[in-house]
Each structure stands twice: as C-alpha cells, then as structure tokens.
Design an enzyme around this catalytic site. Sequence first.
Site, mmCIF file in Angstrom:
data_model
loop_
_atom_site.group_PDB
_atom_site.id
_atom_site.type_symbol
_atom_site.label_atom_id
_atom_site.label_comp_id
_atom_site.label_asym_id
_atom_site.label_seq_id
_atom_site.Cartn_x
_atom_site.Cartn_y
_atom_site.Cartn_z
ATOM 1 N N HIS A 1 0.978 -1.438 -0.037
ATOM 2 C CA HIS A 1 0.029 -0.024 -0.019
ATOM 3 C C HIS A 1 0.922 1.262 0.227
ATOM 4 C CE1 HIS A 1 0.740 0.683 4.206
ATOM 5 N NE2 HIS A 1 0.660 -0.353 4.392
ATOM 6 N N ASP A 2 0.312 2.070 -0.839
ATOM 7 C CA ASP A 2 0.917 3.534 -0.891
ATOM 8 C C ASP A 2 2.408 3.524 -1.382
ATOM 9 O OD1 ASP A 2 -1.198 5.021 0.683
ATOM 10 O OD2 ASP A 2 -0.589 3.739 2.296
ATOM 11 N N GLY B 1 4.842 -1.278 2.625
ATOM 12 C CA GLY B 1 4.066 -0.065 2.444
ATOM 13 C C GLY B 1 4.948 1.215 2.256
#
Length: 265
Positions: free
Chosen positions: A121-122, A139
Amino acid sequence: MTEIHPTAIVEDGAVIGENVRIGPYSIVGPDVKLADGVTLEAHVAVAGHTSIGAGSHIFPFASIGHKPQDLKFAGEVTELIIGANNQIREHVTMNPGTEGGGGVTRVGDNCLFMVGAHVGHDCQVGNHAILANNATLAGHVELADFVILGGLSAVRQWSRIGTGAIVGGMTGVEFDVIPYGSVIGDRARLAGLNLIGLKRKNLPREQIHALRAAYRALFENEEGTLRSRAEALAAEQSDQPLVKTVTDFILEKDDRRFCTPRSED
C-alpha cells in the site's frame, strides 16, 4: 474488438476500453477501469478503485487492487493506479493506498513484475522498473525509474530506491539506496555502482567517470558525515547530471539513513 470470456465476471460500473481481452474466470470489480488494449488472462482478480493503463498484460492468479495489508485500514476509498504497457505475471499482488499514506498506490509505465512480486500500500513505483520473482515492497516504498530488484529481495516500509539502482537477489533493504547504486547482502550493503545499467543506457563516458569519482568521495572518504560530503559535491559538481541526481537524493530529506559500504547513518 473487446473479448470477455463467458465465464468471466465483469461487475456493473466497470469501465472497459477498446480491444480489451478478459480471460476465463477472471473477475473485474465495479470500480475498476481497464484502458484500451489491456489483457487479463484466466483467473485474474481486479478489485477496488483500480485503473490499469493501456496495453498492460496481467497473467493468471494475480490479485490486483484488493484491500491493503494494513490493520489501520478502515475501508476508506483509496486507489491503485497502474500505468501503460506493464507486464504483471502470475501470483503478483498489488494493494491500493491508505488514508495515512496519501491514499494512492501508483505504478508507472513499462514495468515488469515477475511471478509472486508484491507492491504494498501507498508505494510509488516509477517507469521501467523490474521486480524479479517474489521481490516484495512493503508499504510506502518509493521506487524510481529503471530500478531492478532481484528475486526474493525485500524492501522495508518507507524506504527509497533511487533511479537506476539494482538490488541483488535475497537482499533485505532497510535504508535508502542511492541512484545508480548496487546493493547486496542479507541486510543490504552498498557494493558499488550499477555500471552495467549505466553503460546500457549509453551515457557519456565522462559522466560515468564523474559519478565513479563522486562515489569514492562519498563512501571512501571518512571525513565528516555523508550529508556534509554530499553538500560539498553538490557545490563542486553541479554541472554533472549523474552526480547531481545522487547528491539531490541524499540531500532531499535530512532524516534519512542510507545503505553504505559500511555501517553509517
């Protein structure tokens, strides 16, 4: 013409471009956008607010856009944006962003993600990146253009890897990797420059020589801190584009640690 296999499920609301091919038993969620020429082979699952750029090709059992592996995620609307002409091989996983990380995971154009690679994520992945088999990004990782990650390598959350860098297989990256750097080891140590990658780009010899000299000044000189040495180089070599890329990367943030040939903040 767009081809959707009778066993595939394309939910209402999905936006499908021209000349898209969706193979058997693939599932496309209601908030997914597939640009022109995207190919999903059999058993591909694309979910969430995910956009896939033109000409990208996704292979069986890839899981794209499902909820991030973050216990803080509370179901907020976040995105996964994948660029054009990417090759995403079998069992690759890519997660959308989180509210705490800006809300968007982004992948550039012309990348290759080999079997089992993971984009957390991100993450922000540039263009022409290559992640070999089972390479993983935690992440919030920033991966610049033309980065290569060897098989079974892993990059810790919030790390940055600069343009043109290469990470050896089975290497664990805990700190930032300078542009054009080459790192190896169970915990990554800087092992020199990615000279092969630089030569393949047909860069002028004098620029490569200047970068090699800058590397020695940064990492073979024990006077001062890495940051102070980078500041001196930035002042002295402002006309050398490769050197400037490295010094800008080091000086961009003042709270970073870097992979070095030895233990050093």
